[in-house]
Scaffold this active site. Structure first.
Site, PDB file in Angstrom:
ATOM      1  N   ASP A  69       0.871  -1.164   0.000  1.00 41.28           N
ATOM      2  CA  ASP A  69       0.000   0.000   0.000  1.00 41.28           C
ATOM      3  C   ASP A  69       0.916   1.224   0.000  1.00 41.28           C
ATOM      4  O   ASP A  69       2.111   1.124   0.326  1.00 41.28           O
ATOM      5  CB  ASP A  69      -0.949   0.005   1.200  1.00 41.28           C
ATOM      6  CG  ASP A  69      -2.132   0.960   0.963  1.00 41.28           C
ATOM      7  OD1 ASP A  69      -2.064   1.785   0.019  1.00 41.28           O
ATOM      8  OD2 ASP A  69      -3.114   0.894   1.723  1.00 41.28           O
TER       9      ASP A  69
HETATM   10  C1  BGC Z   1      -4.853   3.473   0.007  1.00 42.98           C
HETATM   11  C2  BGC Z   1      -4.979   2.479  -1.152  1.00 42.98           C
HETATM   12  C3  BGC Z   1      -4.760   3.205  -2.445  1.00 42.98           C
HETATM   13  C4  BGC Z   1      -3.402   3.855  -2.419  1.00 42.98           C
HETATM   14  C5  BGC Z   1      -3.082   4.623  -3.676  1.00 42.98           C
HETATM   15  C6  BGC Z   1      -3.562   4.258  -0.059  1.00 42.98           C
HETATM   16  O1  BGC Z   1      -3.558   5.283   0.876  1.00 42.98           O
HETATM   17  O2  BGC Z   1      -4.925   2.779   1.224  1.00 42.98           O
HETATM   18  O3  BGC Z   1      -6.243   1.893  -1.123  1.00 42.98           O
HETATM   19  O4  BGC Z   1      -4.879   2.304  -3.519  1.00 42.98           O
HETATM   20  O5  BGC Z   1      -3.354   4.784  -1.345  1.00 42.98           O
HETATM   21  O6  BGC Z   1      -3.836   5.782  -3.735  1.00 42.98           O
END
Ligand code: BGC
Length: 781
Positions: free
Chosen positions: A243
């Site tokens: 993530d």
């Molecule tokens: C989120 C993800 C997301 C990623 C990219 C993170 O903060 O938890 O779900 O895909 O950011 O934006």
């Protein structure tokens, strides 16, 4: 080795991955393990490796300009905003999810996106989780099967998905550091199951690890999670991406199976990885394995990227409208108390004098709340509002609008709540029916923080009270990404439509449902509790203390909790009404196989006994009333949405495999089928069981091995060790046998580990003798 497209951009093919990898220097290999910016992998153009774009997701495309931020503060290209997962999940419609996935894949392809970052299949452990709007359900079978369909759809277009957030990311509070303390049985049965179903059934190209720790270890560097379970047990062959910002110790992550770090660490992680290899803390093989997976991902995405095709935005808007129609849940629909007769919905303008007057109250009818905030926020191609759609759908009716309450970011923001409510009451008094749009303002729920309570804003509740005084024909339409408290006010409204967040065409879809253009068919994918205090994680269980959150409720989440504890709820899991009614008949349950290969074949006949075409969602729950572990009252094991014309019947059949009967044995550390009676319940919600049948399942031999330090009761229950022990204890007068069989104190003695009792004075056998018995008993016959 390197193909080139018309523009001369290098194209990596799957067949060329080995040779490309072999041609890379250690520095280049390590560089592939890191992104090149917020949204792109690292390209090595001189080696024939293009950079590819991965982006959010999941219910629409959020493709930002190259210099965009990651949490949605900047803009993104217009894309169809389908209902977020909380809405889509309420459709219980696998085919719909696959069609939505296909449309999402088409949009990614048109925009040159290699991987859509979703879907998110974390369980809704508490209704307070700020990100529940992005998650499907409190049930892993429902979440897993719907997400698998979405993944199949997206990937049918040659575009990858990223199954997230793996795993146990069930809250936003301290999401980047909190340790979810969860026992293995609970992880396996509840928190990992949806991931497992998607991985096994739909083979997502990538999995995104979560921010949090699980039992102390960051998901981003947990070899058990990322390698043993995900790859070893489930057969995952794709790439694991972090993530955004989830990396703690990059070399540990590489060794654990985290292939790609996003966004770019600007070279910092590459340096750490190279140093770790130099110093012998990380093997070059681990680095190469991760680099290979990045290359495989890039290669896999090339055919789609090389062939971008425009998509039909109006067809996708129409699909978004159909999806929204199927996602809203009609919770309640009764006749207006003073009049009796037909239920209030669908609206019947013909019954009103001179076409009638409808009061549409609530800013959300004009300014829809249709998606959640954070990384999933999409810029829609178009936006329908219910007010306009209702005006269009009620041509001969006077439609009067009153904002009713102030709403941030809308024309009513800043107005006096009292003045707006007074105006709404006036409109309601003069109307044949009041359509009241309530819901959670955007600032109430978002990625990044959790809610603190379940209530609607107080000015909305005050408005509701005032309108219920002014009219007895009030229909409430809700817009909220996660459960809100409906108790006790829902008892006072004759009709209640839970709209969740319905995407860009939600406004038109709501009008379709209220006007009866289509019958509602959504079902609750999460229980609507009466009070926050009733929810499973309430109190010390959420959001945790000192950086730790203990999942003390174990496998009892959602309806597994409410139904097992017989807690009153506002509306149960699986509930939802239509404008028709359904009869269930002829349940037939057959046990297939035995032991670890046992399964069930279930068939039931469903008939539409109503006056319009509508869809029923047939739900199959399995209960295991007697087991060596505490099991929920019943668990959803299969479901099917069937659309039937009035008078039509269909036999719906389900094949349930051993998993539907199994639990994760904490002793054996594997799934086991414990034999005995199982009850199959078929119905329209977890609490609306229409037919049930008890069957006997011939389970596995689960006799545990005996050891001298096992409790005496374990020995006595063992078919070989039990009689042998009794005969030994029968020596020298049998005093010890008498103790164990004593009706008053026997239970206390039988709970003593045998080896401890063997040290009591006068015990008639040596430890060595007991060990010999154990050896014999544990040797297969
Ligand atoms: C989120 C993800 C997301 C990623 C990219 C993170 O903060 O938890 O779900 O895909 O950011 O934006």
């Amino acid at each position: 080795m390197t193909a080139r497209d018309d523009a001369g951009t290098p194209q990596l093919t799957e067949g060329a991955v080995d040779a490309v990898l072999a041609s890379l220097s250690p520095e280049e290999r390590a560089s592939l393990l890191d992104g090149s910016d917020f949204w792109h992998t690292q390209g090595l153009p001189e080696r024939g490796v293009p950079a590819v774009m991965v982006t959010d997701g999941p219910h629409g495309l959020r493709k930002q300009p190259a210099d965009g931020d990651h949490l949605g503060l900047g803009g993104s290209v217009p894309a169809t905003c389908f209902p977020p997962a909380a809405g889509l999940a309420s459709s219980w419609d696998v085919d719909l999810l696959e069609r939505v996935g296909t449309a999402l894949g088409e949009e990614c392809r048109a925009e040159g996106v290699a991987v859509l970052l979703g879907p998110g299949v974390n369980m809704k452990r508490t209704p307070l989780c700020g990100r529940n709007f992005e998650y499907f359900s409190e049930d892993p079978v429902l979440a897993g099967d719907l997400a698998a369909a979405l993944v199949r759809g997206v990937q049918s277009q040659g575009v990858g998905t990223s199954l997230k957030h793996f795993a146990a990311n069930n809250q936003e509070t301290h999401r980047m550091s909190v340790s979810a303390e969860v026992d293995e049985r609970t992880l396996r049965e509840v928190y990992l199951t949806a991931f497992e179903r998607v991985v096994r059934d739909a083979r997502p190209w990538t999995v995104m690890c979560s921010y949090n720790r699980i039992n102390g270890t960051y998901a981003s560097q947990d070899p058990w999670l990322l390698t043993d379970v995900l790859r070893g047990e489930w057969g995952f062959e794709g790439l694991v991406v972090s993530d955004w910002g989830a990396v703690d110790d990059r070399p540990r992550g590489v060794a654990a199976g985290l292939d790609l770090e996003m966004p770019s660490s600007s070279g910092a992680s590459q340096a750490k990885v190279l140093a770790a290899v130099r110093e012998g803390r990380l093997s070059q093989d681990d680095v190469d394995r991760a680099a290979r997976r990045v290359l495989e991902l890039v290669a896999r995405s090339q055919p789609g990227l090389a062939d971008p095709r425009p998509y039909d935005a109006s067809a996708h808007h129409a699909l978004a409208r159909e999806a929204a129609q199927r996602s809203a849940v009609l919770l309640k629909n009764e006749p207006v108390s003073s009049q009796g007769g037909d239920p209030l919905l669908p609206l019947d303008p013909a019954a009103w004098p001179e076409g009638g007057t409808v009061a549409v109250v609530g800013e959300m009818a004009r300014t829809p709340r249709y998606q959640g905030a954070g990384s999933s926020q999409v810029v829609p191609t178009k936006l329908d509002d219910a007010l306009t759609a209702l005006r269009e759908g009620l041509p001969g009716t006077r439609v009067r609008f009153a904002a009713g309450y102030p709403l941030e970011g809308s024309p009513s923001a800043g107005a006096s709540a009292a003045d707006l409510a007074d105006e709404a009451v006036d409109a309601a008094r003069a109307a044949d029916v009041v359509l009241l749009f309530l819901g959670l303002p955007g600032s109430y729920e978002s990625e990044g923080f959790d809610r603190e309570h379940l209530d609607l804003p107080s000015e909305q509740l005050a408005l509701l009270d005032a309108l219920l005084e002014a009219s007895d024909s009030v229909v409430v339409v809700l817009s909220n990404g996660s459960a809100v408290r409906l108790h006790p006010w829902a008892e006072r409204v004759p009709a209640l439509l839970e709209g969740w967040l319905l995407g860009q065409a939600g406004g038109a879809a709501v009008a379709d449902l209220l006007l009866g253009v289509v019958s509602p068919s959504g079902r609750l994918a999460e229980t609507l509790p009466q009070r926050l205090e009733d929810t499973p994680a309430f109190g010390a269980g959420f959001p945790g203390e000192g950086g730790v959150v203990r999942y003390g409720e174990g496998v009892f989440i959602g309806y597994r909790w409410y139904d097992s504890r017989k807690v009153p709820v506002s509306f149960p899991f699986g509930h939802g009404l239509t404008y028709a009614s359904f009869l269930y008949e002829e349940l037939d349950v057959e046990v297939t196989g035995s032991g670890a290969g046992a399964g069930l074949r279930v068939a039931v006949r469903v008939t539409n006994t109503g006056r319009c075409t509508a869809a029923e969602v047939v739900q199959v729950y399995v209960a295991d009333p007697e087991a060596a572990v505490a099991r929920p009252d019943a668990e959803l094991r299969a479901f099917a949405r069937v659309e039937l014309e009035p008078g039509r019947s269909q036999t719906v059949a389900f094949e349930l495999d051993a998993r539907a009967l199994s639990y994760w044995s904490p002793v054996q550390r594997r799934w086991v089928v414990e034999g005995g009676a199982f009850e199959v319940r078929v119905g329209a919600s977890s609490r609306d069981v229409r037919l049930r049948e008890v069957v006997q399942v011939d389970g596995e031999d689960l006799t545990p091995p005996v050891a001298v330090d096992a409790e005496i009761s374990t020995w006595l229950d063992h078919p070989v060790a039990g009689p042998a022990l009794r005969s030994v204890l029968g020596r020298s007068g049998g005093g010890f046998l008498g103790m164990l069989d004593d009706p008053g104190h026997g239970a206390m003695f039988r709970a003593i580990p045998l080896v401890r009792m063997a040290r009591f004075p006068g015990f008639p056998a040596t430890e060595a003798e007991l060990e010999a018995i154990a050896d014999r008993a544990n040797t297969p016959a």
